[in-house]
Design a protein around this motif. Structure first.
Motif, PDB file in Angstrom:
ATOM      1  N   ASP A 149       0.817  -1.214   0.000  1.00  8.43           N
ATOM      2  CA  ASP A 149       0.000   0.000   0.000  1.00  8.43           C
ATOM      3  C   ASP A 149       0.851   1.265   0.000  1.00  8.43           C
ATOM      4  O   ASP A 149       0.640   2.184  -0.798  1.00  8.43           O
ATOM      5  N   LEU A 183      -3.551  -0.209  -5.772  1.00  9.51           N
ATOM      6  CA  LEU A 183      -3.850   0.382  -4.466  1.00  9.51           C
ATOM      7  C   LEU A 183      -5.303   0.138  -4.082  1.00  9.51           C
ATOM      8  O   LEU A 183      -5.599  -0.262  -2.943  1.00  9.51           O
ATOM      9  N   LEU A 186      -6.405  -2.974  -2.465  1.00  7.64           N
ATOM     10  CA  LEU A 186      -6.009  -3.158  -1.069  1.00  7.64           C
ATOM     11  C   LEU A 186      -6.943  -2.443  -0.101  1.00  7.64           C
ATOM     12  O   LEU A 186      -6.743  -2.512   1.117  1.00  7.64           O
ATOM     13  N   TYR A 194      -6.706   1.161   4.042  1.00 14.12           N
ATOM     14  CA  TYR A 194      -5.960   0.277   3.150  1.00 14.12           C
ATOM     15  C   TYR A 194      -5.145  -0.730   3.952  1.00 14.12           C
ATOM     16  O   TYR A 194      -4.563  -0.400   4.988  1.00 14.12           O
ATOM     17  N   ASN A 208      -1.442   4.336   5.836  1.00 14.93           N
ATOM     18  CA  ASN A 208      -2.654   5.021   5.408  1.00 14.93           C
ATOM     19  C   ASN A 208      -2.461   6.535   5.347  1.00 14.93           C
ATOM     20  O   ASN A 208      -3.057   7.202   4.501  1.00 14.93           O
ATOM     21  N   VAL A 211      -0.892   7.013   2.026  1.00 19.47           N
ATOM     22  CA  VAL A 211      -1.896   6.926   0.969  1.00 19.47           C
ATOM     23  C   VAL A 211      -2.688   8.228   0.907  1.00 19.47           C
ATOM     24  O   VAL A 211      -2.943   8.767  -0.179  1.00 19.47           O
TER      25      VAL A 211
END
Length: 393
Positions: A149, A183, A186, A194, A208, A211
């Motif tokens: 991720d 991505l 996930l 994620y 996260n 992300v």
């Protein structure tokens, strides 16, 4: 020129050697300061002094304010190694180094585009990336990503932040789409956060946050390029994730953020202590708390321990990047000074190096380690304003 003027010029000459030996990032600042402080009075004397300093401070082949990782960490073909003159290549660490330098306002464009050119043809068909090993001038995949991720998220952010002015080239755009598809596979629909990978059904706070940063960067990219519809899609994804991060990981003011959806001890510096401050980098706030207040509390509780880590563990320059975001230059300078003796050592990697160079380029007067303490950090709450010119999270 009288004897006094000649003597002053001789004192100028004596400091030229010091300037030449100064790190590139702070040389210009020292040069300007020395020119201003020279005691020459007559115009001809000052002109000669300025010329001498100009020679000492002449620009190197690398533009002022530009990240230069070669040849210590970046090879001529663009590959970036984790360690000094290393053989291991981890796309996550390379991306974090380049993004961190840019966040600290050191231009990483040239290094980033060389790295992107190297890694892009090595992207897997599913959009993810492996780690690589170099041997005999050849590269081979030698391990999977530590966390899929964060790996693909940092790649997405790298592409949109270092794209040419006229937009993503076709191969970059295709790569971004594949990475984003990987991505999204996930994303845990139930929790909204994620997970590490398709085989590790655990969500990590710091992953996260990374992300979230990538989603915000993509939204900002499409705003810059006049595509408000695409920008809105990415922005809504970022907003949903920010809300999910707080919902899943926040345990209240007493216990703070949990580092993982999997039960782990709270005593460790990483990930537990780092997790409490890491969301600041992406602008995620705990309910009822300002990031400035949270930063001050964290430094009061953990700052001294953090500054001592470099002697025995990883120095965690990313926390110094949080300090920079909070406009706490004293703490940035202290991290730079305390980490310097351990540069390129066993716990030093390309991320620490990029941040070290970035801070160095902006510190006019590096401090001695003995002058570092946290009285200035805990005396008052720092302004919760992004550093001028830094990306808004």
């Amino acid at each position: 020129m009288n004897l006094s003027g000649f003597a002053n010029l001789m004192s100028v000459v004596r400091v030229l050697r010091v300037l030449r030996e100064s790190p590139r990032g702070i040389r210009h600042t020292r040069c300007v300061r020395c020119i201003r402080r020279t005691r020459c009075i007559r115009p001809i004397c000052r002109a000669i002094a300025a010329a001498c300093f100009a020679l000492a401070c002449a620009a190197s082949p690398v533009r002022a304010g530009e990240l230069d990782l070669s040849p210590l960490y970046q090879r001529g073909d663009g590959a970036i190694t984790v360690r000094l003159h290393g053989t291991g290549i981890d796309p996550y660490f390379a991306a974090k180094a380049l993004l961190g330098a840019e966040d600290a306002q050191l231009d990483a464009t040239r290094a980033a585009r060389a790295w992107i050119a190297w890694l892009l043809p090595r992207q897997r068909a599913d959009g993810g990336f492996d780690r690589f090993c170099a041997k005999g001038g050849q590269y081979a995949s030698c391990a999977g990503a530590d966390a899929d991720d964060s790996m693909v998220a940092t790649w997405i952010e790298l592409l949109v932040r270092f794209a040419p002015a006229n937009g993503l080239p076709a191969d970059w755009s295709n790569s971004l789409a594949r990475a984003d598809a990987h991505l999204e596979a996930l994303l845990d629909a139930k929790s909204g956060v994620y997970q590490i990978s398709s085989t590790q059904h655990v969500a990590l706070l710091m992953d996260n946050v990374e992300v979230h940063s990538a989603l915000q960067a993509a939204a900002a990219y499409y705003v810059r390029h006049g595509n408000p519809e695409r920008a809105t899609v990415w922005r809504r994804r970022a907003d949903r994730l920010a809300a999910a991060i707080v919902r899943v990981f926040w345990r209240g003011s007493r216990d703070g953020f949990r580092a993982s959806t999997q039960e782990i001890g709270d005593a460790s510096f990483y990930p537990s202590k780092v997790a409490q401050i890491f969301p600041v980098l992406s602008g995620i706030r705990a309910p009822g708390e300002s990031n400035a207040a949270r930063y001050t509390q964290w430094m009061r509780a953990n700052g001294p321990t953090w500054l001592q880590l470099a002697s025995s563990d990883y120095p965690w320059g990313l926390i110094a990047l949080v300090a920079l975001r909070m406009n706490d230059w004293d703490t940035v300078a202290c991290w730079h000074a305390r980490s310097a003796p351990y540069r390129h050592g066993a716990h030093w990697n390309v991320l620490e190096e990029a941040l070290y160079l970035s801070f160095e380029s902006r510190l006019a007067d590096p401090v001695a380690p003995t002058r570092c303490d946290f009285t200035s950090v805990i005396a008052s709450e720092p302004a919760a304003q992004p550093v001028s010119g830094a990306p808004t999270r």
